[in-house]
Structures are given as C-alpha cells and as structure tokens.
Design an enzyme around this catalytic site. Structure first.
Site, PDB file in Angstrom:
ATOM      1  N   ASP A  11       0.679  -1.288  -0.020  1.00  0.00           N
ATOM      2  CA  ASP A  11      -0.051   0.051   0.130  1.00  0.00           C
ATOM      3  C   ASP A  11       0.875   1.282  -0.051  1.00  0.00           C
ATOM      4  O   ASP A  11       1.461   1.620   0.799  1.00  0.00           O
ATOM      5  CB  ASP A  11      -0.810  -0.023   1.173  1.00  0.00           C
ATOM      6  CG  ASP A  11      -1.840  -1.124   1.165  1.00  0.00           C
ATOM      7  OD1 ASP A  11      -2.054  -1.693   0.016  1.00  0.00           O
ATOM      8  OD2 ASP A  11      -2.667  -1.357   2.350  1.00  0.00           O
ATOM      9  N   GLU A 138      -9.438 -10.836  -4.623  1.00  0.00           N
ATOM     10  CA  GLU A 138      -8.246  -9.912  -5.054  1.00  0.00           C
ATOM     11  C   GLU A 138      -7.355 -10.871  -6.032  1.00  0.00           C
ATOM     12  O   GLU A 138      -6.393 -10.149  -6.246  1.00  0.00           O
ATOM     13  CB  GLU A 138      -7.605  -8.947  -4.146  1.00  0.00           C
ATOM     14  CG  GLU A 138      -8.272  -7.934  -3.777  1.00  0.00           C
ATOM     15  CD  GLU A 138      -7.577  -6.774  -2.837  1.00  0.00           C
ATOM     16  OE1 GLU A 138      -7.853  -5.666  -2.575  1.00  0.00           O
ATOM     17  OE2 GLU A 138      -6.515  -7.383  -2.025  1.00  0.00           O
ATOM     18  N   LEU A 217     -21.999  -5.257   9.480  1.00  0.00           N
ATOM     19  CA  LEU A 217     -22.734  -4.107   9.441  1.00  0.00           C
ATOM     20  C   LEU A 217     -22.004  -2.817  10.252  1.00  0.00           C
ATOM     21  O   LEU A 217     -22.800  -1.982  11.037  1.00  0.00           O
ATOM     22  CB  LEU A 217     -24.110  -4.132  10.326  1.00  0.00           C
ATOM     23  CG  LEU A 217     -24.828  -5.484   9.812  1.00  0.00           C
ATOM     24  CD1 LEU A 217     -26.074  -5.908  10.740  1.00  0.00           C
ATOM     25  CD2 LEU A 217     -25.620  -5.159   8.411  1.00  0.00           C
ATOM     26  N   GLY A 221     -22.039  -4.238  14.344  1.00  0.00           N
ATOM     27  CA  GLY A 221     -21.590  -5.711  14.251  1.00  0.00           C
ATOM     28  C   GLY A 221     -22.101  -6.321  13.048  1.00  0.00           C
ATOM     29  O   GLY A 221     -21.513  -6.232  12.066  1.00  0.00           O
ATOM     30  N   GLY A 247     -12.739  -5.413   8.114  1.00  0.00           N
ATOM     31  CA  GLY A 247     -13.360  -6.480   7.361  1.00  0.00           C
ATOM     32  C   GLY A 247     -12.362  -7.661   7.254  1.00  0.00           C
ATOM     33  O   GLY A 247     -12.903  -8.824   7.570  1.00  0.00           O
ATOM     34  N   ASP A 248     -11.043  -7.408   7.163  1.00  0.00           N
ATOM     35  CA  ASP A 248     -10.135  -8.458   7.182  1.00  0.00           C
ATOM     36  C   ASP A 248     -10.099  -9.066   8.512  1.00  0.00           C
ATOM     37  O   ASP A 248      -9.883 -10.108   8.591  1.00  0.00           O
ATOM     38  CB  ASP A 248      -8.761  -7.803   6.691  1.00  0.00           C
ATOM     39  CG  ASP A 248      -8.839  -7.338   5.088  1.00  0.00           C
ATOM     40  OD1 ASP A 248      -9.700  -7.889   4.501  1.00  0.00           O
ATOM     41  OD2 ASP A 248      -8.070  -6.659   4.928  1.00  0.00           O
ATOM     42  N   ALA A 278      -9.597  -3.430  15.053  1.00  0.00           N
ATOM     43  CA  ALA A 278      -8.982  -2.857  13.844  1.00  0.00           C
ATOM     44  C   ALA A 278      -9.088  -1.282  13.722  1.00  0.00           C
ATOM     45  O   ALA A 278      -8.620  -0.992  12.881  1.00  0.00           O
ATOM     46  CB  ALA A 278      -8.948  -3.945  12.704  1.00  0.00           C
TER      47      ALA A 278
HETATM   48  P1  ADP Z   1     -15.716  -3.747   5.314  1.00  0.00           P
HETATM   49  O1  ADP Z   1     -14.666  -3.225   6.408  1.00  0.00           O
HETATM   50  O2  ADP Z   1     -15.476  -4.872   4.889  1.00  0.00           O
HETATM   51  O3  ADP Z   1     -16.460  -2.699   4.894  1.00  0.00           O
HETATM   52  P2  ADP Z   1     -17.521  -3.463   8.124  1.00  0.00           P
HETATM   53  O4  ADP Z   1     -17.392  -2.103   7.823  1.00  0.00           O
HETATM   54  O5  ADP Z   1     -19.067  -3.948   8.409  1.00  0.00           O
HETATM   55  O6  ADP Z   1     -16.635  -4.233   6.797  1.00  0.00           O
HETATM   56  O7  ADP Z   1     -16.658  -3.950   9.532  1.00  0.00           O
HETATM   57  C1  ADP Z   1     -16.294  -5.289   9.705  1.00  0.00           C
HETATM   58  C2  ADP Z   1     -16.648  -5.436  11.351  1.00  0.00           C
HETATM   59  O8  ADP Z   1     -15.506  -4.574  11.898  1.00  0.00           O
HETATM   60  C3  ADP Z   1     -17.989  -5.313  11.513  1.00  0.00           C
HETATM   61  O9  ADP Z   1     -18.787  -6.306  11.903  1.00  0.00           O
HETATM   62  C4  ADP Z   1     -17.645  -4.556  13.310  1.00  0.00           C
HETATM   63  O10 ADP Z   1     -17.292  -5.918  13.909  1.00  0.00           O
HETATM   64  C5  ADP Z   1     -16.371  -3.995  12.969  1.00  0.00           C
HETATM   65  N1  ADP Z   1     -16.417  -2.548  12.818  1.00  0.00           N
HETATM   66  C6  ADP Z   1     -16.378  -1.903  11.713  1.00  0.00           C
HETATM   67  N2  ADP Z   1     -16.429  -0.745  11.868  1.00  0.00           N
HETATM   68  C7  ADP Z   1     -16.710  -0.465  13.400  1.00  0.00           C
HETATM   69  C8  ADP Z   1     -16.885   0.577  14.045  1.00  0.00           C
HETATM   70  N3  ADP Z   1     -16.820   2.025  13.621  1.00  0.00           N
HETATM   71  N4  ADP Z   1     -17.030   0.410  15.475  1.00  0.00           N
HETATM   72  C9  ADP Z   1     -17.026  -0.513  15.826  1.00  0.00           C
HETATM   73  N5  ADP Z   1     -16.769  -1.879  15.172  1.00  0.00           N
HETATM   74  C10 ADP Z   1     -16.790  -1.790  13.872  1.00  0.00           C
END
Ligand code: ADP
Length: 297
Positions: A11, A138, A217, A221, A247-248, A278
């Site tokens: 990256d 990917e 979500l 969650g 997400g990873d 994360a």
């Molecule tokens: P992606 O990163 O693939 O778009 P999400 O945004 O749904 O996926 O995030 C994946 C997971 O990371 C969620 O299910 C949740 O557990 C955690 N997460 C993401 N954003 C937040 C946040 N703002 N606060 C708390 N947990 C989060």
C-alpha cells in the site's frame, strides 16, 4: 488452523490537499509504504490472534515483494506456498488520502493476477490439514474456485469474503460456509442499487445457495444467517480512527474460531471484537490485535 488464498499488496499512501485533474500535477506529503492486500491482511490478523495461518499467493521478484514477505514472516505466517513470480511486479495499491481522510485507491494486481489453480493445487496438503480455507476476490476467480473445490474434496470448511465484489458462479457460492459480505457487497450480489434491511438481505443471499451467510454492519456488528432465524451479533463500542482492515480482521477471527470448533454465531461474536479492535488504529496490518487486546464483548 487456516489457509488463506489471496492477495499481497504494497500500500503506497500519499496525503494530498486535493487530487490532480487530468494533465495536472500536485505535490503530496511523504510517501508511506505499508504491507497490505486482503489475503495477507487476513493471514496476519489470524496469526496475531494465535492461529497457525498459511498464505497461498504470489509476489514479484522486487523490493516490495521482499518487504511484504518479511512482514508476513515477522507476523508468523507460514510462507511455504507464497511464490515469487519472475517478470511481474508485486501488487500495489496507490492510495491518496484527502484532507477529510477520504481514500482514493488504484490497485495494480501485478503478481496477484498470476495466482492460478495450479498454485492452489500445490497447497492441497496444507488445505487438507487445515480446518478452514479462506478466500477473497483480489486474486483471479479460477484460483478461488479451485480453493473451494479442493476444500470441499478434503473436508476443509470454505469461507469466502466477496471483496471486492464480483459475480461468482453458483457452484462456488454453494460451497461457502459462510459467505461473508458487508452491506454493499450483499447489495451487489443481490443486484440491488443499495443496502436494504440486513435480515432480509441475509435471507435472500442464503437462498442463492451458500450454507451460511454473515453480513457485517460496521459499528452495528454483524448478522448471521445459518439457522431458521438470522442472529444479530453486536460490535463493541470503540473510538473509530480508521476502518481500513476491519473486514479483514473480522473474517480472520471468524475463520480462527470456526477452526477451533465454535458455532458460527459464537465465532461471529468474537470476530466483531476483532473487527472493532482494527478500527482503533490507522492502517490494516498495524491495527490488528492480539487476543488480550480485544475490546470486551
Ligand atoms: P468492511 O470493512 O468490509 O466494509 P464493516 O465495515 O462491516 O466491513 O466492518 C467489519 C466489522 O468490523 C464489523 O462487523 C464490526 O465488527 C467491525 N467494525 C467496523 N467498523 C466499526 C466501528 N465503527 N465500530 C465498531 N466496530 C466496527
């Protein structure tokens, strides 16, 4: 525990006041180079949580490839099936970050585009010995399809993260247990313009054939569709700094707990904690936590 079949990217991140238009040059801040790629991120996140994690993938014979190999090795990822491709550059993501923290990203797959079914077949024994084989999109679809087929043949559970979203054949979907998608990926697969009611989306996705579905979500969650009724799993509240890699981390933790024998809703509860962890720090691999550092359930 887990074999990840997926991408490895450098990256390359530059902060800018504004993005250049066609034919224009702007000056940016210092370049930062971080290890990334969804496959590598998942393998590192799993290893940091204590998993035995192996990565099937490709880097180029160049400086980025050596850097990424070193980062993966330092995290404890098994690199026996990470090949070096002569004549192709290592995958890179060219990322500009605007003043509001918004990312614009160009991914150049490089060696990732050369990952094929033969690479996965060469890792058959490792996949057979693992409990879970985890894929994202990917790397080319034939490699992902081979991983799912070999996983099914060897009795290894197949987890697919539909990221970045792309059409996938029904026989691949049917092997997923679970299919993991965020709301946008769910809407894409259902052919909808945008996300709708999560429970309805999870049920509709399940009717497309996967054995189970997890819809993530963000701060809300995740939703698990495996039994008769979808189960909502909360995410701990954290101060969000940068959602890159959430997400990873979620998928990696999910795979680890499934490998250790958890039922899917329990694995998802743990994964939501790893995903939330994360978002507390910038970047992907640098933001992944050890089990003792996860926020409470
Ligand atoms: P992606 O990163 O693939 O778009 P999400 O945004 O749904 O996926 O995030 C994946 C997971 O990371 C969620 O299910 C949740 O557990 C955690 N997460 C993401 N954003 C937040 C946040 N703002 N606060 C708390 N947990 C989060």
């Amino acid at each position: 525990d887990v074999v990840v079949v997926g991408s490895v990217n450098a990256d390359l991140v530059v902060g800018v006041e504004r993005r250049p238009g066609p034919g224009e040059t702007v000056l940016g801040a210092d370049l930062a180079t971080h290890p990334g790629g969804k496959g590598a991120n998942q393998a590192v996140a799993a290893a940091r949580l204590g998993a035995r994690a192996a990565l099937v993938g490709r880097v180029g014979d160049d400086g980025h490839g050596r850097l990424l190999r070193a980062a993966l090795g330092a995290a404890g990822v098994d690199l026996a099936h990470l090949a070096t491709t002569p004549g192709a550059p290592t995958g890179v993501a060219l990322i500009t970050v605007g003043p509001d923290g918004d990312n614009s990203i160009i991914v150049s797959p490089g060696a990732n585009a050369r990952v094929g079914p033969a690479d996965v077949a060469a890792a058959r024994a490792a996949i057979a010995a693992a409990s879970v084989v985890s894929c994202q999109l990917e790397v080319p679809l034939p490699a992902v399809a081979a991983a799912a087929r070999i996983g099914a043949e060897e009795g290894t559970r197949v987890v697919l993260n539909l990221s970045p979203p792309a059409p996938v054949p029904d026989d691949l979907l049917a092997r997923c247990d679970p299919l993991v998608v965020n709301e946008h990926e769910a809407a894409f697969l259902l052919g909808r313009d945008g996300p709708g009611d999560p429970a309805a989306m999870a049920e509709a996705l399940r009717r497309r054939g996967p054995r189970s579905v997890v819809v993530t979500l963000g701060a809300d969650g995740a939703l698990v569709a495996a039994g008769p009724e979808p189960v909502r799993v909360p995410s701990p509240r954290v101060a969000a700094v940068d959602t890159t890699g959430a997400g990873d981390a979620f998928t990696a933790a999910l795979c680890l707990r499934l490998a250790r024998g958890d039922a899917l809703p329990d694995a998802a509860r743990y994964a939501a904690r790893a995903g939330a962890a994360a978002v507390r720090a910038p970047g992907a691999q640098g933001s992944f936590s050890a089990p003792g550092d996860l926020p409470g359930p």
